[in-house]
Enzyme design. Structure first.
Site, mmCIF file in Angstrom:
data_model
loop_
_atom_site.group_PDB
_atom_site.id
_atom_site.type_symbol
_atom_site.label_atom_id
_atom_site.label_comp_id
_atom_site.label_asym_id
_atom_site.label_seq_id
_atom_site.Cartn_x
_atom_site.Cartn_y
_atom_site.Cartn_z
ATOM 1 N N LYS A 38 15.529 26.973 120.897
ATOM 2 C CA LYS A 38 15.000 28.268 121.339
ATOM 3 C C LYS A 38 13.392 28.484 120.737
ATOM 4 C CE LYS A 38 15.749 32.991 122.727
ATOM 5 N NZ LYS A 38 16.636 33.910 122.849
ATOM 6 N N GLY A 43 13.976 28.224 112.684
ATOM 7 C CA GLY A 43 14.195 26.813 112.822
ATOM 8 C C GLY A 43 13.030 26.101 113.705
ATOM 9 N N CYS A 44 13.106 26.397 114.897
ATOM 10 C CA CYS A 44 12.289 25.607 115.914
ATOM 11 C C CYS A 44 10.936 25.792 115.805
ATOM 12 C CB CYS A 44 12.718 26.100 117.249
ATOM 13 S SG CYS A 44 14.511 25.902 117.631
ATOM 14 N N THR A 45 10.414 27.065 115.018
ATOM 15 C CA THR A 45 9.083 27.008 114.739
ATOM 16 C C THR A 45 8.593 25.977 113.363
ATOM 17 O OG1 THR A 45 9.040 29.267 115.359
ATOM 18 C CG2 THR A 45 7.337 28.617 113.662
ATOM 19 N N ALA A 48 8.495 22.557 115.085
ATOM 20 C CA ALA A 48 7.475 22.223 115.788
ATOM 21 C C ALA A 48 6.220 22.092 115.152
ATOM 22 C CB ALA A 48 7.320 23.365 116.961
#
Length: 150
Positions: A38, A43-45, A48
């Site tokens: 998401k 975590g995704c930030t 990325a």
């Protein structure tokens, strides 16, 4: 599960800028295709931004992120963090299923279906060179740099 030397499943998905991005667009160069649950979550930030930070160290290798988020959410994520690589909308999770990264997850005792954070280094001919399933957000960029320098 996808293994090294397997043909990478092709895809054509809408990116954050409204353009369709296909795996075949990268024929002749390596590409890291990574799946994240998401956009704009911790975590995704981390994942990325670490990939953004190593993008200058990976030569001609492209980076492409895929999640079930719609293009507008992907665009906000890209703009907020200046990611600078394609973020693709796999809203029906068909591509995630083709890469075997759509699976059962569990949070606070509740089971649900979602993206299993994973990354694939695809070679110049469209074959899987490396596959990292259940990768840590902090390890994706490190794995990529190691694989390219090895």
């Amino acid at each position: 599960m996808r293994e090294p030397a397997d043909k990478a499943p092709s895809f054509a998905l809408e990116g954050q800028d409204g353009n369709t991005v296909k795996l075949s667009d990268y024929k002749g160069r390596k590409v890291l295709v990574y799946f994240y649950p998401k956009a704009d979550t911790p975590g995704c930030t981390t994942q990325a931004c670490e990939l953004r930070d190593v993008s200058g160290d990976v030569g001609d290798t492209a980076i492409v992120g895929i999640s079930p988020d719609p293009p507008a959410k992907q665009a906000k994520f890209d703009t907020k963090y200046g990611l600078g690589f394609p973020l693709l909308a796999d809203e029906d999770h068909g591509v995630a299923e083709a890469y075997d990264v759509w699976g059962e997850k569990s949070m606070y005792g509740k089971k649900y279906m979602g993206i299993v954070r994973s990354a694939f280094l695809i070679d110049e001919k469209g074959k899987v060179e490396q596959a990292w399933y259940k990768v840590s957000p902090k390890d994706t960029a490190t794995n990529l740099v190691k694989a390219l320098s090895g």
